[in-house]
Motif scaffolding. Structure first.
Motif, PDB file in Angstrom:
ATOM      1  N   PHE A   1       0.802  -1.221   0.000  1.00 19.62           N
ATOM      2  CA  PHE A   1       0.000   0.000   0.000  1.00 19.62           C
ATOM      3  C   PHE A   1       0.841   1.280   0.000  1.00 19.62           C
ATOM      4  CE2 PHE A   1      -2.820  -3.286   1.641  1.00 19.62           C
ATOM      5  CZ  PHE A   1      -3.894  -3.125   0.777  1.00 19.62           C
ATOM      6  N   ASP A   2       2.147   1.153  -0.199  1.00 24.82           N
ATOM      7  CA  ASP A   2       3.011   2.336  -0.231  1.00 24.82           C
ATOM      8  C   ASP A   2       2.661   3.286  -1.374  1.00 24.82           C
ATOM      9  OD1 ASP A   2       4.379   1.596   2.019  1.00 24.82           O
ATOM     10  OD2 ASP A   2       6.054   0.686   0.948  1.00 24.82           O
ATOM     11  N   THR A   3       2.310   2.723  -2.523  1.00 24.43           N
ATOM     12  CA  THR A   3       1.952   3.572  -3.664  1.00 24.43           C
ATOM     13  C   THR A   3       0.754   4.444  -3.325  1.00 24.43           C
ATOM     14  OG1 THR A   3       2.765   1.893  -5.193  1.00 24.43           O
ATOM     15  CG2 THR A   3       1.331   3.600  -6.108  1.00 24.43           C
ATOM     16  N   LEU A   4      -0.246   3.870  -2.682  1.00 19.79           N
ATOM     17  CA  LEU A   4      -1.427   4.641  -2.288  1.00 19.79           C
ATOM     18  C   LEU A   4      -1.079   5.708  -1.250  1.00 19.79           C
ATOM     19  CD1 LEU A   4      -4.194   1.907  -2.097  1.00 19.79           C
ATOM     20  CD2 LEU A   4      -4.036   3.790  -3.722  1.00 19.79           C
ATOM     21  N   ARG A   5      -0.226   5.372  -0.309  1.00 19.02           N
ATOM     22  CA  ARG A   5       0.165   6.328   0.731  1.00 19.02           C
ATOM     23  C   ARG A   5       0.950   7.491   0.134  1.00 19.02           C
ATOM     24  NH1 ARG A   5       4.694   6.636   3.076  1.00 19.02           N
ATOM     25  NH2 ARG A   5       5.337   4.523   2.599  1.00 19.02           N
ATOM     26  N   ILE A   6       1.871   7.178  -0.760  1.00 20.81           N
ATOM     27  CA  ILE A   6       2.692   8.218  -1.380  1.00 20.81           C
ATOM     28  C   ILE A   6       1.838   9.104  -2.283  1.00 20.81           C
ATOM     29  CG2 ILE A   6       4.568   8.626  -3.026  1.00 20.81           C
ATOM     30  CD1 ILE A   6       5.894   6.058  -1.813  1.00 20.81           C
ATOM     31  N   ALA A   7       0.974   8.490  -3.099  1.00 19.95           N
ATOM     32  CA  ALA A   7       0.086   9.269  -3.963  1.00 19.95           C
ATOM     33  C   ALA A   7      -0.874  10.111  -3.138  1.00 19.95           C
ATOM     34  CB  ALA A   7      -0.679   8.352  -4.912  1.00 19.95           C
ATOM     35  N   GLY A   8      -1.327   9.585  -2.020  1.00 17.13           N
ATOM     36  CA  GLY A   8      -2.212  10.341  -1.139  1.00 17.13           C
ATOM     37  C   GLY A   8      -1.530  11.561  -0.550  1.00 17.13           C
ATOM     38  N   SER A   9      -0.271  11.416  -0.176  1.00 19.40           N
ATOM     39  CA  SER A   9       0.455  12.580   0.354  1.00 19.40           C
ATOM     40  C   SER A   9       0.656  13.617  -0.735  1.00 19.40           C
ATOM     41  CB  SER A   9       1.796  12.153   0.962  1.00 19.40           C
ATOM     42  OG  SER A   9       2.730  11.780  -0.034  1.00 19.40           O
ATOM     43  N   SER A  10       0.889  13.157  -1.952  1.00 18.11           N
ATOM     44  CA  SER A  10       1.034  14.074  -3.084  1.00 18.11           C
ATOM     45  C   SER A  10      -0.272  14.816  -3.359  1.00 18.11           C
ATOM     46  CB  SER A  10       1.478  13.306  -4.328  1.00 18.11           C
ATOM     47  OG  SER A  10       1.558  14.165  -5.442  1.00 18.11           O
ATOM     48  N   LEU A  11      -1.400  14.108  -3.274  1.00 17.35           N
ATOM     49  CA  LEU A  11      -2.703  14.756  -3.447  1.00 17.35           C
ATOM     50  C   LEU A  11      -2.888  15.876  -2.428  1.00 17.35           C
ATOM     51  CD1 LEU A  11      -5.113  11.767  -4.116  1.00 17.35           C
ATOM     52  CD2 LEU A  11      -4.703  13.699  -5.630  1.00 17.35           C
ATOM     53  N   GLY A  12      -2.532  15.606  -1.191  1.00 21.44           N
ATOM     54  CA  GLY A  12      -2.674  16.612  -0.136  1.00 21.44           C
ATOM     55  C   GLY A  12      -1.822  17.839  -0.378  1.00 21.44           C
ATOM     56  N   VAL A  13      -0.574  17.629  -0.779  1.00 22.40           N
ATOM     57  CA  VAL A  13       0.323  18.751  -1.041  1.00 22.40           C
ATOM     58  C   VAL A  13      -0.165  19.561  -2.237  1.00 22.40           C
ATOM     59  CG1 VAL A  13       2.645  19.373  -1.846  1.00 22.40           C
ATOM     60  CG2 VAL A  13       2.365  17.787   0.055  1.00 22.40           C
ATOM     61  N   HIS A  14      -0.574  18.881  -3.303  1.00 22.10           N
ATOM     62  CA  HIS A  14      -1.054  19.604  -4.480  1.00 22.10           C
ATOM     63  C   HIS A  14      -2.344  20.368  -4.183  1.00 22.10           C
ATOM     64  CE1 HIS A  14       1.905  17.169  -6.696  1.00 22.10           C
ATOM     65  NE2 HIS A  14       1.938  18.232  -7.483  1.00 22.10           N
ATOM     66  N   GLN A  15      -3.230  19.800  -3.356  1.00 20.68           N
ATOM     67  CA  GLN A  15      -4.454  20.520  -2.984  1.00 20.68           C
ATOM     68  C   GLN A  15      -4.114  21.774  -2.187  1.00 20.68           C
ATOM     69  OE1 GLN A  15      -7.846  19.860  -3.811  1.00 20.68           O
ATOM     70  NE2 GLN A  15      -7.837  21.980  -3.106  1.00 20.68           N
ATOM     71  N   THR A  16      -3.175  21.675  -1.267  1.00 22.93           N
ATOM     72  CA  THR A  16      -2.754  22.838  -0.489  1.00 22.93           C
ATOM     73  C   THR A  16      -2.112  23.887  -1.391  1.00 22.93           C
ATOM     74  OG1 THR A  16      -2.406  21.409   1.434  1.00 22.93           O
ATOM     75  CG2 THR A  16      -1.381  23.587   1.498  1.00 22.93           C
ATOM     76  N   TRP A  17      -1.314  23.436  -2.358  1.00 15.96           N
ATOM     77  CA  TRP A  17      -0.688  24.346  -3.317  1.00 15.96           C
ATOM     78  C   TRP A  17      -1.764  25.074  -4.127  1.00 15.96           C
ATOM     79  CZ3 TRP A  17       2.996  22.483  -7.803  1.00 15.96           C
ATOM     80  CH2 TRP A  17       3.679  23.590  -8.335  1.00 15.96           C
ATOM     81  N   LEU A  18      -2.771  24.341  -4.595  1.00 14.83           N
ATOM     82  CA  LEU A  18      -3.865  24.962  -5.347  1.00 14.83           C
ATOM     83  C   LEU A  18      -4.603  25.990  -4.490  1.00 14.83           C
ATOM     84  CD1 LEU A  18      -5.244  21.800  -7.176  1.00 14.83           C
ATOM     85  CD2 LEU A  18      -4.275  23.820  -8.287  1.00 14.83           C
ATOM     86  N   ASP A  19      -4.870  25.649  -3.236  1.00 11.15           N
ATOM     87  CA  ASP A  19      -5.555  26.580  -2.331  1.00 11.15           C
ATOM     88  C   ASP A  19      -4.729  27.845  -2.106  1.00 11.15           C
ATOM     89  OD1 ASP A  19      -7.600  24.713  -2.096  1.00 11.15           O
ATOM     90  OD2 ASP A  19      -6.914  23.969  -0.142  1.00 11.15           O
ATOM     91  N   THR A  20      -3.426  27.676  -1.931  1.00  8.89           N
ATOM     92  CA  THR A  20      -2.535  28.809  -1.711  1.00  8.89           C
ATOM     93  C   THR A  20      -2.503  29.718  -2.936  1.00  8.89           C
ATOM     94  OG1 THR A  20      -1.182  27.474  -0.221  1.00  8.89           O
ATOM     95  CG2 THR A  20      -0.163  29.456  -1.115  1.00  8.89           C
ATOM     96  N   LEU A  21      -2.399  29.125  -4.118  1.00  8.54           N
ATOM     97  CA  LEU A  21      -2.399  29.918  -5.347  1.00  8.54           C
ATOM     98  C   LEU A  21      -3.719  30.654  -5.535  1.00  8.54           C
ATOM     99  CD1 LEU A  21      -0.587  27.365  -7.650  1.00  8.54           C
ATOM    100  CD2 LEU A  21       0.309  29.582  -6.916  1.00  8.54           C
ATOM    101  N   ALA A  22      -4.830  29.995  -5.229  1.00  8.26           N
ATOM    102  CA  ALA A  22      -6.139  30.642  -5.344  1.00  8.26           C
ATOM    103  C   ALA A  22      -6.220  31.842  -4.402  1.00  8.26           C
ATOM    104  CB  ALA A  22      -7.251  29.642  -5.036  1.00  8.26           C
ATOM    105  N   HIS A  23      -5.683  31.699  -3.211  1.00  5.93           N
ATOM    106  CA  HIS A  23      -5.659  32.795  -2.245  1.00  5.93           C
ATOM    107  C   HIS A  23      -4.825  33.968  -2.768  1.00  5.93           C
ATOM    108  CE1 HIS A  23      -5.861  34.659   1.703  1.00  5.93           C
ATOM    109  NE2 HIS A  23      -4.547  34.702   1.750  1.00  5.93           N
ATOM    110  N   ASN A  24      -3.674  33.660  -3.338  1.00  2.00           N
ATOM    111  CA  ASN A  24      -2.809  34.706  -3.900  1.00  2.00           C
ATOM    112  C   ASN A  24      -3.500  35.424  -5.057  1.00  2.00           C
ATOM    113  OD1 ASN A  24      -0.833  33.921  -2.090  1.00  2.00           O
ATOM    114  ND2 ASN A  24       0.371  32.812  -3.607  1.00  2.00           N
ATOM    115  N   ILE A  25      -4.087  34.651  -5.962  1.00  2.00           N
ATOM    116  CA  ILE A  25      -4.731  35.236  -7.142  1.00  2.00           C
ATOM    117  C   ILE A  25      -5.937  36.084  -6.727  1.00  2.00           C
ATOM    118  CG2 ILE A  25      -6.029  34.667  -9.247  1.00  2.00           C
ATOM    119  CD1 ILE A  25      -4.062  32.233  -9.527  1.00  2.00           C
TER     120      ILE A  25
END
Length: 130
Positions: free
Chosen positions: A4-28
């Motif tokens: 299940f490492d692939t799912l855990r790693i992809a899940g952490s990536s999803l979280g980081v990318h969602q936070t990045w999207l939220d941060t960019l939306a806030h800036n824009i």
């Protein structure tokens, strides 16, 4: 690498990318936020990420842009000082939009990786049942 490492790693990536999207939306959303000259300008936020032990990524902090911003002459603005200036954020819209595309693509790639891993695990379970 565990099952299940692939799912855990992809899940952490999803979280980081969602936070990045939220941060960019806030800036824009705040690119045109004016402040009086005696206040700090809106500070754009930038993610600081790091790798996790055992795989994956995480948000380890936020950096902020320069509070000085830029002075804009706009005497009709209600926050303008006696010389007609307001303080605007120092945000490069083209950079924000480029990062937005990268964050969206990274999120999409993480979603696809998660789907592929789920399909592979489901196939392995079917093989095990046969």
């Amino acid at each position: 690498m565990g099952a299940f490492d692939t799912l855990r790693i992809a899940g952490s990536s999803l979280g980081v990318h969602q936070t990045w999207l939220d941060t960019l939306a806030h800036n824009i959303a705040n690119v045109n936020t004016a402040r009086s000259t005696d206040q700090d300008a809106f500070q754009a936020q930038m993610l600081i990420t790091s790798s996790r032990a055992g795989g994956g990524v995480e948000v380890s902090g936020l950096a902020k842009s320069d509070p000085e911003g830029r002075m804009v002459h706009n005497p009709s603005h209600p926050l303008a000082d006696e010389n007609g200036y307001v303080r605007m954020p120092e945000i490069d819209m083209s950079s924000q939009m480029s990062q937005l595309i990268m964050a969206q693509r990274g999120y999409q790639a993480s979603v696809q990786t998660t789907k592929n891993a789920q399909e592979n695990y489901a196939s392995a379970l079917q093989i095990g049942r046969a």
